[in-house]
Design an enzyme around this catalytic site. Structure first.
Site, short mmCIF file in Angstrom:
data_model
loop_
_atom_site.label_atom_id
_atom_site.label_comp_id
_atom_site.label_asym_id
_atom_site.label_seq_id
_atom_site.Cartn_x
_atom_site.Cartn_y
_atom_site.Cartn_z
N ASP A 26 0.79 -1.21 -0.09
CA ASP A 26 0.14 -0.10 0.13
C ASP A 26 0.77 1.24 0.11
O ASP A 26 1.96 1.24 0.52
CB ASP A 26 -0.90 -0.05 1.30
N HIS A 43 2.24 3.44 -9.00
CA HIS A 43 2.01 1.90 -9.38
C HIS A 43 3.12 1.39 -10.35
O HIS A 43 3.80 0.28 -10.04
CB HIS A 43 0.82 1.55 -9.89
N LEU A 137 11.19 -20.29 -4.49
CA LEU A 137 10.17 -19.24 -3.87
C LEU A 137 8.85 -19.71 -4.63
O LEU A 137 8.97 -19.58 -5.87
CB LEU A 137 10.71 -17.96 -4.08
C1 IPE Z 1 -5.31 -2.83 -0.22
O1 IPE Z 1 -4.97 -1.65 -0.30
C2 IPE Z 1 -5.30 -3.57 -1.33
C3 IPE Z 1 -4.11 -3.66 -2.07
C4 IPE Z 1 -2.80 -3.16 -1.73
C5 IPE Z 1 -4.19 -4.31 -3.30
P1 IPE Z 1 -6.41 -0.28 -0.51
O2 IPE Z 1 -5.23 0.94 -0.44
O3 IPE Z 1 -7.20 -0.91 -1.52
O4 IPE Z 1 -6.87 -0.63 0.87
P2 IPE Z 1 -7.64 0.65 1.72
O5 IPE Z 1 -8.98 0.85 0.52
O6 IPE Z 1 -6.92 1.75 2.16
O7 IPE Z 1 -8.44 -0.28 3.07
C1 IPE Z 2 -1.81 0.19 -3.33
O1 IPE Z 2 -1.40 1.59 -3.44
C2 IPE Z 2 -1.81 -0.45 -4.90
C3 IPE Z 2 -3.25 -0.85 -5.10
C4 IPE Z 2 -4.24 -0.73 -4.21
C5 IPE Z 2 -3.53 -1.40 -6.54
P1 IPE Z 2 -2.71 2.68 -3.39
O2 IPE Z 2 -3.00 2.83 -4.60
O3 IPE Z 2 -3.76 2.35 -2.72
O4 IPE Z 2 -1.72 3.73 -2.67
P2 IPE Z 2 -2.36 4.87 -1.60
O5 IPE Z 2 -3.22 3.95 -0.51
O6 IPE Z 2 -3.40 5.67 -2.49
O7 IPE Z 2 -1.49 5.62 -1.46
MG MG Z 3 -4.21 2.35 -0.69
#
Ligand code: IPE
Ligand code: IPE
Ligand code: MG
Length: 254
Positions: A26, A43, A137
């Protein structure tokens, strides 16, 4: 659940490397926003952090790495971001599978992958087949995955096979999406949030939880080592007492 895979049956020694590390990757969006870049730039850098982390896990002898790439709730994001994430997933499958194979990595994808369409479906099937016998792995990508989806698909398939009540954990276990892996020893979430966000709900029952402010694109081998160092300070009791654990570690009792 079989004694082999259930984290509640045996007591893994936290002095050892965790066998299975599961990560919620995240913070990509925030990484980009801090640099005034579009979210997709975060990303893309996140994909590089995946490469570094897979390498680091291989070097440390970790057997299973599970990465949450796209949740069943991430479809709620703007259509443009979802489309770009799909493009990134597709190009990662096209460009990385050979390298994973060369490095002895077995690739698995868990989640409701139907929704990604036939092209990505073929790439996943091809990548899993190519790498199926690798043992260095096991890299699992959770894509369109949700912990609740997993439990429900397992129950539904078990019932379709004619299971009758009452069922126990051992009856359900083979139907769960990650039945091929032991349960995670160490759960890591980057990006500072302290929640599970519908990741592996069943399998995380006794995982050690580690949260870091580090944003996913900045995660690397050194950040992984910090998480492992924290894990090694834990005492995993699985419901028992400290005294019981001390006794079972004495050679004459063991
Ligand atoms: C969790 O991250 C899902 C992934 C990393 C794929 P999110 O950014 O979607 O989670 P929330 O919405 O903050 O809980
Ligand atoms: C995690 O990073 C990646 C996915 C959920 C695909 P985020 O896109 O949720 O990044 P933040 O939480 O907005 O910083
Ligand atoms: Mg996120």
């Amino acid at each position: 659940m079989s004694g082999e895979t259930s984290s509640t049956a045996g007591i893994p020694n936290t002095g050892d490397m965790p066998r299975h590390v599961a990560i919620i990757m995240d913070g990509n969006g925030r990484w980009a926003r801090r640099r005034r870049l579009p979210r997709i730039a975060g990303h893309r850098r996140g994909a590089e952090a995946v490469r570094a982390t897979v390498r680091a896990c291989g070097e440390r002898g970790i057997e299973y790495l599970t990465l949450f790439a796209f949740s069943s709730e991430n479809w709620r994001r703007p259509a443009e971001e979802v489309a770009l994430l799909m493009k990134l997933f597709k190009s990662a499958l096209e460009n990385e599978v050979e390298k994973l194979h060369a490095n002895g990595v077995r690739l698995k994808v868990v989640g409701d992958i139907q929704r990604f369409g036939p092209k990505i479906g073929e790439l996943i099937a091809g990548g899993e087949a190519l790498t199926a016998h690798n043992r260095q792995l096991t890299l699992t990508i959770a894509a369109n995955y949700g912990g609740r989806w997993d439990i429900l698909q397992a129950v539904n398939r078990m019932l379709a096979d004619g299971a009758c009540a009452p069922v126990d954990e051992a009856a359900l276990a083979p139907y769960l999406a990650m039945s091929y892996a032991p349960e995670p020893d160490l759960f890591i979430r980057t990006g500072g949030e302290q929640r599970i966000s519908n990741f592996l709900l069943w399998q995380l029952a006794y995982a050690e939880l580690y949260f870091t402010e580090t944003l996913w694109p900045d995660f690397d081998g050194a950040a992984l080592d910090q998480a492992i160092a924290s894990y090694r300070k834990r005492e995993r009791r699985f419901g028992r007492t400290s005294e019981q654990l001390e006794q079972s570690q004495r050679p004459e009792v063991a």
